[in-house]
Design an enzyme around this catalytic site. Structure first.
Site, PDB file in Angstrom:
ATOM      1  N   GLY A  87      28.307  -1.502 -48.356  1.00  0.00           N
ATOM      2  CA  GLY A  87      29.429  -1.979 -49.152  1.00  0.00           C
ATOM      3  C   GLY A  87      30.647  -1.088 -48.948  1.00  0.00           C
ATOM      4  N   LYS A  99      35.322   4.346 -49.139  1.00  0.00           N
ATOM      5  CA  LYS A  99      33.933   4.291 -49.589  1.00  0.00           C
ATOM      6  C   LYS A  99      33.607   5.547 -50.390  1.00  0.00           C
ATOM      7  CE  LYS A  99      30.579   3.160 -47.040  1.00  0.00           C
ATOM      8  NZ  LYS A  99      30.055   2.588 -48.290  1.00  0.00           N
ATOM      9  N   GLY A 101      32.376   5.314 -53.807  1.00  0.00           N
ATOM     10  CA  GLY A 101      32.332   5.113 -55.257  1.00  0.00           C
ATOM     11  C   GLY A 101      30.969   5.464 -55.824  1.00  0.00           C
ATOM     12  N   GLU A 108      26.633   7.929 -45.782  1.00  0.00           N
ATOM     13  CA  GLU A 108      27.034   6.595 -45.298  1.00  0.00           C
ATOM     14  C   GLU A 108      27.822   6.710 -43.999  1.00  0.00           C
ATOM     15  OE1 GLU A 108      27.196   4.251 -49.565  1.00  0.00           O
ATOM     16  OE2 GLU A 108      28.965   5.332 -48.897  1.00  0.00           O
TER      17      GLU A 108
HETATM   18  C1  5RP Z   1      28.656   4.207 -52.249  1.00  0.00           C
HETATM   19  C2  5RP Z   1      29.635   3.274 -51.641  1.00  0.00           C
HETATM   20  C3  5RP Z   1      29.525   1.851 -52.013  1.00  0.00           C
HETATM   21  O1  5RP Z   1      29.342   1.092 -50.844  1.00  0.00           O
HETATM   22  C4  5RP Z   1      30.786   1.421 -52.709  1.00  0.00           C
HETATM   23  O2  5RP Z   1      31.051   2.297 -53.787  1.00  0.00           O
HETATM   24  C5  5RP Z   1      30.667  -0.019 -53.225  1.00  0.00           C
HETATM   25  O3  5RP Z   1      29.720  -0.059 -54.239  1.00  0.00           O
HETATM   26  P1  5RP Z   1      29.250  -1.407 -54.912  1.00  0.00           P
HETATM   27  O4  5RP Z   1      28.554  -2.214 -53.833  1.00  0.00           O
HETATM   28  O5  5RP Z   1      28.336  -0.982 -56.007  1.00  0.00           O
HETATM   29  O6  5RP Z   1      30.468  -2.131 -55.437  1.00  0.00           O
HETATM   30  O7  5RP Z   1      30.496   3.633 -50.870  1.00  0.00           O
HETATM   31  O8  5RP Z   1      28.939   5.536 -51.944  1.00  0.00           O
END
Ligand code: 5RP
Length: 219
Positions: A87, A99, A101, A108
């Site tokens: 994601g 990325k 979050g 990643e």
């Molecule tokens: C985690 C990430 C996630 O891919 C990003 O935060 C999106 O999260 P979600 O699919 O819960 O909306 O980078 O480190």
């Protein structure tokens, strides 16, 4: 709290599972979108699938669903992946991503870098003209106060230390040029990794709005 974009995330994630074929080595991202990908992938019952994971949460869910998860750490770890799927928090028209979050951006990025193809999967609300803060950071604990002083504009995140021992924080200052900021962050001593991913890393972006799926191919 219910996620108003859960449906779109699920639609995009299910579509992205079709990128995976028998015998592939697959990098699995982290987050609520990836949590929809994992059952879709498991349901395909592909032969000889081998996965690596970017977080303890993804590893646990993948294994529970019967997916094989190999190690990506150490010299015995998987060295090359056919594909990685993950994601993002924001996807710009230029192909730059934010990325991290979920605080897993260091792993990643390592997994994305190992993959021939990096597929990014988002709900339509995350497709933006230009990226905005926060930009997630992982910082070394040693020298932390000095790193924060040199960076400026950083807020520490109230989350546990990363599985690799890093402090999770966010760069909060608005920026015009993601390449310039990525360069500055990458060249700041004490920054383990930042959450700006360049378009050169991304092969495809799968975006779902309602039941409509758009796939952007970058390379
Ligand atoms: C985690 C990430 C996630 O891919 C990003 O935060 C999106 O999260 P979600 O699919 O819960 O909306 O980078 O480190």
């Amino acid at each position: 709290m219910t996620d108003p974009f859960a449906h779109d995330k699920q639609v995009a994630a299910v579509a992205s599972a079709q990128f995976v074929e028998d015998g592939m080595s697959v990098g699995l991202g982290t987050g609520s979108t990836v949590a929809f990908l994992l059952p879709a992938l498991a349901e395909r019952r592909l032969k000889n699938l081998r996965c690596v994971s970017t977080s303890p949460a993804t590893s646990a869910l993948a294994r529970k669903l019967g997916l094989r998860v190999d190690t990506f750490s150490g010299t015995d770890g998987v060295a090359h992946l056919d594909i990685a799927i993950d994601g993002a928090d924001e996807v710009a028209d230029s192909g730059w991503l934010v990325k991290g979050g979920g605080a897993a951006h260091t792993r990643e990025k390592a997994v994305a870098a190992a993959a021939d193809r990096f597929v990014v999967v988002v709900s339509g609300n995350k497709a933006v003209d230009r990226l905005t803060p926060p930009v997630p950071l992982e910082l070394a604990q040693f020298g932390l106060a000095s790193t924060l002083r040199r960076l400026g504009g950083v807020r520490l995140r109230d989350v546990p230390i990363s599985p690799d021992g890093g402090v999770i924080a966010d760069y909060m200052t608005p920026f015009d040029d993601p390449a310039e900021l990525a360069d500055r962050l990458a060249n700041t001593v004490g920054v383990v990794e930042h959450g700006l991913f360049p378009p050169s890393m991304v092969s495809d972006v799968v975006i779902a709005s309602g039941d409509r799926v758009e796939t952007r191919t970058l390379r």
